[in-house]
Design a protein around this motif. Structure first.
Motif, mmCIF file in Angstrom:
data_model
loop_
_atom_site.group_PDB
_atom_site.id
_atom_site.type_symbol
_atom_site.label_atom_id
_atom_site.label_comp_id
_atom_site.label_asym_id
_atom_site.label_seq_id
_atom_site.Cartn_x
_atom_site.Cartn_y
_atom_site.Cartn_z
ATOM 1 N N THR A 250 0.813 -1.222 0.000
ATOM 2 C CA THR A 250 0.000 0.000 0.000
ATOM 3 C C THR A 250 0.845 1.270 0.000
ATOM 4 N N VAL A 251 2.158 1.126 0.198
ATOM 5 C CA VAL A 251 3.008 2.321 0.290
ATOM 6 C C VAL A 251 2.901 3.162 -0.974
ATOM 7 N N VAL A 252 3.001 2.529 -2.131
ATOM 8 C CA VAL A 252 2.899 3.257 -3.397
ATOM 9 C C VAL A 252 1.441 3.495 -3.763
ATOM 10 N N SER A 253 0.620 2.459 -3.692
ATOM 11 C CA SER A 253 -0.757 2.554 -4.202
ATOM 12 C C SER A 253 -1.636 3.496 -3.398
ATOM 13 N N ARG A 254 -1.332 3.709 -2.074
ATOM 14 C CA ARG A 254 -2.183 4.539 -1.243
ATOM 15 C C ARG A 254 -1.476 5.729 -0.609
ATOM 16 N N ASN A 255 -0.226 5.964 -0.997
ATOM 17 C CA ASN A 255 0.504 7.104 -0.424
ATOM 18 C C ASN A 255 1.162 7.997 -1.468
ATOM 19 N N VAL A 256 1.574 7.404 -2.581
ATOM 20 C CA VAL A 256 2.224 8.155 -3.647
ATOM 21 C C VAL A 256 1.175 8.572 -4.669
ATOM 22 N N SER A 257 1.273 9.810 -5.126
ATOM 23 C CA SER A 257 0.332 10.309 -6.121
ATOM 24 C C SER A 257 0.346 9.425 -7.365
ATOM 25 N N PRO A 258 -0.837 9.151 -7.942
ATOM 26 C CA PRO A 258 -0.888 8.373 -9.182
ATOM 27 C C PRO A 258 -0.127 9.029 -10.324
ATOM 28 N N LEU A 259 0.176 10.329 -10.201
ATOM 29 C CA LEU A 259 0.919 11.042 -11.233
ATOM 30 C C LEU A 259 2.428 10.887 -11.062
ATOM 31 N N GLU A 260 2.857 10.292 -9.941
ATOM 32 C CA GLU A 260 4.267 10.010 -9.688
ATOM 33 C C GLU A 260 4.534 8.530 -9.944
ATOM 34 N N SER A 261 5.799 8.197 -10.133
ATOM 35 C CA SER A 261 6.183 6.795 -10.336
ATOM 36 C C SER A 261 7.056 6.342 -9.176
ATOM 37 N N ALA A 262 6.783 5.137 -8.689
ATOM 38 C CA ALA A 262 7.579 4.583 -7.592
ATOM 39 C C ALA A 262 7.395 3.077 -7.557
ATOM 40 N N VAL A 263 8.354 2.392 -6.936
ATOM 41 C CA VAL A 263 8.314 0.938 -6.810
ATOM 42 C C VAL A 263 8.822 0.561 -5.429
ATOM 43 N N VAL A 264 8.110 -0.355 -4.766
ATOM 44 C CA VAL A 264 8.598 -1.009 -3.549
ATOM 45 C C VAL A 264 8.528 -2.511 -3.802
ATOM 46 N N THR A 265 9.675 -3.154 -3.876
ATOM 47 C CA THR A 265 9.720 -4.592 -4.158
ATOM 48 C C THR A 265 10.427 -5.322 -3.019
ATOM 49 N N VAL A 266 9.770 -6.363 -2.486
ATOM 50 C CA VAL A 266 10.424 -7.272 -1.549
ATOM 51 C C VAL A 266 10.966 -8.424 -2.382
ATOM 52 N N GLY A 267 12.273 -8.440 -2.536
ATOM 53 C CA GLY A 267 12.888 -9.420 -3.430
ATOM 54 C C GLY A 267 13.420 -10.649 -2.736
ATOM 55 N N SER A 268 13.531 -10.594 -1.408
ATOM 56 C CA SER A 268 14.108 -11.735 -0.694
ATOM 57 C C SER A 268 13.478 -11.819 0.689
ATOM 58 N N ILE A 269 13.126 -13.049 1.101
ATOM 59 C CA ILE A 269 12.629 -13.300 2.454
ATOM 60 C C ILE A 269 13.233 -14.608 2.950
ATOM 61 N N HIS A 270 13.844 -14.557 4.130
ATOM 62 C CA HIS A 270 14.496 -15.737 4.702
ATOM 63 C C HIS A 270 14.172 -15.833 6.183
ATOM 64 N N GLY A 271 13.695 -17.006 6.595
ATOM 65 C CA GLY A 271 13.416 -17.223 8.006
ATOM 66 C C GLY A 271 13.104 -18.681 8.263
ATOM 67 N N GLY A 272 13.577 -19.163 9.375
ATOM 68 C CA GLY A 272 13.263 -20.529 9.768
ATOM 69 C C GLY A 272 14.144 -21.574 9.142
ATOM 70 N N THR A 273 14.098 -22.768 9.769
ATOM 71 C CA THR A 273 14.920 -23.881 9.292
ATOM 72 C C THR A 273 14.113 -25.152 9.074
ATOM 73 N N LYS A 274 12.897 -25.216 9.662
ATOM 74 C CA LYS A 274 12.107 -26.451 9.599
ATOM 75 C C LYS A 274 10.630 -26.107 9.780
ATOM 76 N N GLY A 275 9.769 -26.906 9.179
ATOM 77 C CA GLY A 275 8.347 -26.603 9.185
ATOM 78 C C GLY A 275 7.703 -26.596 10.551
ATOM 79 N N ASN A 276 8.261 -27.315 11.534
ATOM 80 C CA ASN A 276 7.644 -27.361 12.860
ATOM 81 C C ASN A 276 8.389 -26.528 13.903
#
Length: 438
Positions: A250-276
């Motif tokens: 929502t950072v871009v879609s609900r805070n940045v003017s539609p007339l401006e250009s911006a990108v927020v990308t989460v490119g990596s997520i790492h956490g945990g070692t096992k399903g339980n």
């Protein structure tokens, strides 16, 4: 009485342009075999950012042979070559030197087989996958042409070979090492970049904001780990990270003017070692893109607020709220000065033809060439695109709806001719439009 004068002036400028075009055409054609050899050597001997020792030495030697006063080790491995020719403006012409940790798959006879250690000590393959080998060759060709045709211009030309564009730190390093103080503050700064989706022989340009602010952000989301069967006894950072990722949309879609250009990308997520096993933390890596400083600051501020909200809702103490770290290698947005661009584009069209110089959209990629215009001197800067794709290959891809290998692709292979020739003509025309004798 003004009309005859204007006609005479127009005819004079036209004949001058035709004269320059002929001289430039003959000179570039004659010099091309030499430049092609230099290009193939650069391509087959790439070096990583801030490790461009042999590359810098090679470029410095060629600039000295062309008659320039050369200083090495500026900002680490940077090279500065000065060419003076009487009174006139100072024009900075920049190339980058570094390559990427990519294993080349072009199949070219001069393909790179280089391997080197990266800053973390890991052995990696190295490739010129972003066209910096073309950039260096064009800069050398331009320097050789202008050094042998001093009758066409007057002033001071500052040719720079900049390290570490790929890490976003090379321009900053050269400026902090006194580039403007030790040599000269330019009146104008120009550069080019190869374009992987434009046919060779063409140029592209965009005035105003042409490339983006680039920020890299790391966020650590903390929790209290435990057994996956008893989540009520934990604070699950995986769930908190998932909530954070959703809110970031929502950072871009609900805070940045539609007339401006911006990108927020989460490119990596790492956490945990096992399903339980519920972990103690999850790490996110983001890239943020924007054009204006106001939009950049807004994006960073909103992410900080969202992280505080996630932390507060988790019930964790404040010291365990999500932690934000900004990478040091921020790249500022490239703003192509409209007046400078207009002068250069007109000269390039006179040399190459109107149909070969086309306007292109702004992009969200980054280029630290922008820094040369972000000092207190406010130097006007302009970077243009240089088509690098075999026209036949380009047309075939267009016909089939296929995607060509992009910049940073292991299969990106610029077509040397006419790319190099076009680049030298275009950059020489740019310099002559600013420092040419009237």
């Amino acid at each position: 009485m003004k009309t005859p004068y204007l006609i005479v002036l127009f005819l004079f400028l036209l004949s001058s342009a035709f004269g320059q075009k002929e001289v430039l055409e003959q000179s570039v054609n004659k010099d091309y075999p030499y430049l092609k050899t230099f290009y193939e050597t650069c391509h087959s001997h790439p070096e990583l950012s801030f490790y461009e020792f042999e590359t810098a030495k090679r470029l410095a030697g060629e600039l000295r042979k062309a008659g320039l006063e050369v200083t090495e080790k500026v900002g680490g491995t940077g090279v500065v070559g000065i060419l003076k020719n009487g009174e006139g403006p100072t024009v900075l012409i920049r190339t980058d030197l570094d390559a990427l940790p990519i294993e080349e798959e072009t199949g070219l006879p001069y393909a790179s087989s280089v391997q080197a250690k990266d800053p973390h000590g890991k052995e990696v393959h190295v490739m010129h996958a972003c066209g910096h080998d073309v950039h260096m060759t064009v800069l050398l060709g331009t320097a050789r042409f202008l050094a042998t045709h001093r009758e066409l211009w007057s002033g001071t030309l500052v040719f720079i070979g900049q390290p570490a564009e790929e890490r976003g730190g090379g321009a900053k390093a050269m400026l902090e090492d006194g580039l403007y103080e030790r040599f000269a503050v330019p009146d104008y700064a120009v550069a080019l970049h190869v374009k992987a989706n434009m046919p060779s022989g063409k140029l592209g340009y965009h005035t105003g904001y042409a490339m983006a602010n680039v920020d890299m952000m790391n966020i650590t989301v903390y929790g209290k780990g435990g057994h996956g069967a008893y989540p009520h006894t934990t604070v699950d950072p995986v769930v908190l990270a998932a909530e954070l990722i959703v809110q970031l949309q929502t950072v871009v879609s609900r805070n940045v003017s539609p007339l401006e250009s911006a990108v927020v990308t989460v490119g990596s997520i790492h956490g945990g070692t096992k399903g339980n096993v519920i972990p103690n933390e999850v790490k996110l890596e983001l890239t943020l893109r924007s054009y204006t400083d106001e939009t950049r600051n807004l994006i960073i501020s909103r992410i900080e607020q969202i992280c505080k909200g996630i932390g507060l809702s988790s019930g964790l103490p404040e010291e365990m709220w999500p932690k934000i770290e900004m990478a040091d290698d921020f790249t500022p947005a490239l703003y192509n000065d409209p007046d400078l661009a207009k002068r250069v584009i007109a000269a390039q069209k006179a040399i190459l033809g109107d149909e070969q110089v086309v306007e292109t959209p702004a992009v969200m990629g980054g280029e630290d060439f922008a820094r040369y215009g972000r000092t207190e001197e406010k130097v006007p800067v302009f970077m243009f695109w240089l088509g690098a794709v075999d026209p036949a290959v380009y047309e075939e891809a267009q016909r089939k709806g296929e995607t060509l290998p992009s910049l940073h692709s292991s299969k990106f292979a610029p077509l040397p001719e006419p790319t190099i020739k076009t680049g030298v003509k275009a950059m020489s025309a740019a310099v002559l439009s600013l420092a040419g004798k009237k």
